[in-house]
Design a protein around this motif. Structure first.
Motif, PDB file in Angstrom:
ATOM      1  N   LEU A 197     -12.958  -1.010  -0.385  1.00  0.00           N
ATOM      2  CA  LEU A 197     -13.463  -0.196   0.712  1.00  0.00           C
ATOM      3  C   LEU A 197     -12.316   0.414   1.519  1.00  0.00           C
ATOM      4  O   LEU A 197     -12.310   1.612   1.811  1.00  0.00           O
ATOM      5  CB  LEU A 197     -14.371  -1.051   1.597  1.00  0.00           C
ATOM      6  N   ILE A 198     -11.330  -0.405   1.885  1.00  0.00           N
ATOM      7  CA  ILE A 198     -10.206   0.092   2.671  1.00  0.00           C
ATOM      8  C   ILE A 198      -9.395   1.097   1.868  1.00  0.00           C
ATOM      9  O   ILE A 198      -8.985   2.157   2.380  1.00  0.00           O
ATOM     10  CB  ILE A 198      -9.320  -1.081   3.137  1.00  0.00           C
ATOM     11  N   VAL A 256      -2.534  -3.635   5.618  1.00  0.00           N
ATOM     12  CA  VAL A 256      -2.500  -2.640   4.548  1.00  0.00           C
ATOM     13  C   VAL A 256      -2.479  -1.228   5.139  1.00  0.00           C
ATOM     14  O   VAL A 256      -1.686  -0.366   4.722  1.00  0.00           O
ATOM     15  CB  VAL A 256      -3.712  -2.815   3.615  1.00  0.00           C
ATOM     16  N   LEU A 257      -3.337  -0.977   6.124  1.00  0.00           N
ATOM     17  CA  LEU A 257      -3.377   0.345   6.738  1.00  0.00           C
ATOM     18  C   LEU A 257      -2.070   0.667   7.439  1.00  0.00           C
ATOM     19  O   LEU A 257      -1.554   1.795   7.349  1.00  0.00           O
ATOM     20  CB  LEU A 257      -4.550   0.423   7.713  1.00  0.00           C
ATOM     21  N   SER A 263      -1.753   4.099  12.319  1.00  0.00           N
ATOM     22  CA  SER A 263      -1.437   3.430  13.575  1.00  0.00           C
ATOM     23  C   SER A 263      -2.591   2.495  13.904  1.00  0.00           C
ATOM     24  O   SER A 263      -3.724   2.946  14.116  1.00  0.00           O
ATOM     25  CB  SER A 263      -1.255   4.466  14.691  1.00  0.00           C
ATOM     26  N   THR A 264      -2.340   1.184  13.908  1.00  0.00           N
ATOM     27  CA  THR A 264      -3.429   0.221  14.079  1.00  0.00           C
ATOM     28  C   THR A 264      -3.232  -0.606  15.340  1.00  0.00           C
ATOM     29  O   THR A 264      -2.112  -0.945  15.716  1.00  0.00           O
ATOM     30  CB  THR A 264      -3.530  -0.724  12.872  1.00  0.00           C
ATOM     31  N   SER A 265      -4.344  -0.937  15.969  1.00  0.00           N
ATOM     32  CA  SER A 265      -4.361  -1.823  17.135  1.00  0.00           C
ATOM     33  C   SER A 265      -5.418  -2.881  16.892  1.00  0.00           C
ATOM     34  O   SER A 265      -6.518  -2.574  16.408  1.00  0.00           O
ATOM     35  CB  SER A 265      -4.693  -1.055  18.413  1.00  0.00           C
ATOM     36  N   LYS A 298      -5.093   7.758  11.591  1.00  0.00           N
ATOM     37  CA  LYS A 298      -4.248   8.279  10.523  1.00  0.00           C
ATOM     38  C   LYS A 298      -3.501   9.506  11.060  1.00  0.00           C
ATOM     39  O   LYS A 298      -4.088  10.565  11.227  1.00  0.00           O
ATOM     40  CB  LYS A 298      -5.101   8.653   9.303  1.00  0.00           C
ATOM     41  N   PRO A 299      -2.212   9.328  11.346  1.00  0.00           N
ATOM     42  CA  PRO A 299      -1.473  10.441  11.973  1.00  0.00           C
ATOM     43  C   PRO A 299      -1.143  11.533  10.972  1.00  0.00           C
ATOM     44  O   PRO A 299      -1.251  11.362   9.753  1.00  0.00           O
ATOM     45  CB  PRO A 299      -0.193   9.740  12.472  1.00  0.00           C
ATOM     46  N   GLY A 300      -0.718  12.654  11.503  1.00  0.00           N
ATOM     47  CA  GLY A 300      -0.322  13.778  10.661  1.00  0.00           C
ATOM     48  C   GLY A 300       1.046  13.528  10.051  1.00  0.00           C
ATOM     49  O   GLY A 300       1.727  12.561  10.373  1.00  0.00           O
ATOM     50  N   PRO A 301       1.459  14.414   9.147  1.00  0.00           N
ATOM     51  CA  PRO A 301       2.756  14.260   8.486  1.00  0.00           C
ATOM     52  C   PRO A 301       3.918  14.421   9.447  1.00  0.00           C
ATOM     53  O   PRO A 301       3.784  15.020  10.493  1.00  0.00           O
ATOM     54  CB  PRO A 301       2.723  15.395   7.436  1.00  0.00           C
TER      55      PRO A 301
END
Length: 301
Positions: A197-198, A256-257, A263-265, A298-301
């Motif tokens: 799923l991820i 993993v992300l 960017s995870t919190s 999910k940030p940009g390039p």
């Protein structure tokens, strides 16, 4: 990265197993909606509860629950579900405000965000769940003449099957920003299915997309078998959550992300109790202490 999912078909509804937990959450949202200090309003929730014979005697107001707020299930646990609803509502609205126009509800259950949130008219809400669950929801909402505020697209497929193919087949665009919610879902899935799923969310998302999900950190879920909320859920409504949760090792999906550039919190539920100034507080033998809410961008390039 996996490209194919384990194959499985299941049209089950809400009258048993994991499906019944959707009604539990609906009852919690109904109770929350009737509170004077409500964190989330869902006027449809109690209609789901009343439409199913499996829960015809469940409370939809805290005054109907034995012991009221002191009831571990309908007091503390229901407050938890209400607070989780608000936290994910806020996340979704922020993500849409930042430009996402595709919403994907993974294991949508009896979610009514397409009906109750003030979403832009050009927003599309994709609801992925088993056919039986979506059929029950359709019947109840049709009887209420409910109209979604944004375009709503049901996607009747089990998350253990090729849901990615089903999603793109009904118009989801991987090249446009999207926001995904997996509310109270992942701990019912085997670890490899969560990994798929991820992986799939990562593959189907572009810069500017967002994902929120709930995880559990416990190494041994059964250590909390006698915790008040699990015991009350078993004894009062016959749902043994620990039998429904997958007992296998959990993947580190947040890690993993992060490794892939998201960017995870990560937060505890009690962080939001402090933020909203209401909700559950830590207690002894607390089945909520291992729960984590993860928000990823999910940030940009």
């Amino acid at each position: 990265m996996a490209d194919t999912a384990p194959q499985h078909t299941d049209a089950g509804g809400v009258d048993g197993g994991v499906g019944l937990t959707a009604l539990l959450v609906a009852a919690a949202r109904a109770i929350e909606s009737h509170r004077p200090d409500s964190l989330a309003q869902d006027t449809y929730a109690e209609h789901f509860v009343r439409a199913s014979p499996a829960c015809a005697d469940w409370p939809v107001r805290i005054e109907q629950a034995p012991g009221g707020d002191s009831n571990p299930l309908w007091g503390r646990f229901a407050r938890y579900f209400g607070m989780r609803t608000r936290a994910l509502d806020d996340f979704l609205v922020r993500s849409v405000g930042a430009g996402a126009r595709q919403v994907v509800l993974l294991g949508a259950g009896l979610d009514t965000r397409a009906f109750r949130l003030d979403l832009p008219s050009d927003c599309v809400v994709f609801e992925i769940d088993r056919a039986g669950v979506l059929a029950f929801k359709r019947e109840v909402l049709t009887d209420l003449s409910a109209a979604p505020r944004a375009k709503r697209v049901p996607v009747p497929v089990d998350l253990r099957a090729d849901w990615a193919g089903a999603l793109t087949a009904v118009g989801f665009d991987p090249d446009a920003p999207s926001v995904w919610l997996a509310e109270g879902l992942l701990f019912y899935l085997p670890g490899p299915v969560e990994t798929y799923l991820i992986d799939t969310v990562d593959r189907l998302t572009t810069a500017g997309s967002a994902l929120a999900f709930e995880a559990k950190l416990e190494k041994d879920l059964l250590a909390y078998r006698d915790s008040p909320i699990y015991a009350a859920t078993r004894e009062q409504i016959g749902i043994d959550l620990l039998r429904l949760f997958d007992k296998g090792p959990r993947p580190d999906s947040a890690g993993v992300l992060t490794a892939r550039g998201w960017s995870t919190s990560m937060y505890t539920p009690f962080d939001f109790t402090r933020r909203y100034r209401r909700g559950p507080l830590p207690e002894s033998n607390d089945a909520l202490e291992g729960n984590r809410w993860v928000f990823a961008l999910k940030p940009g390039p």
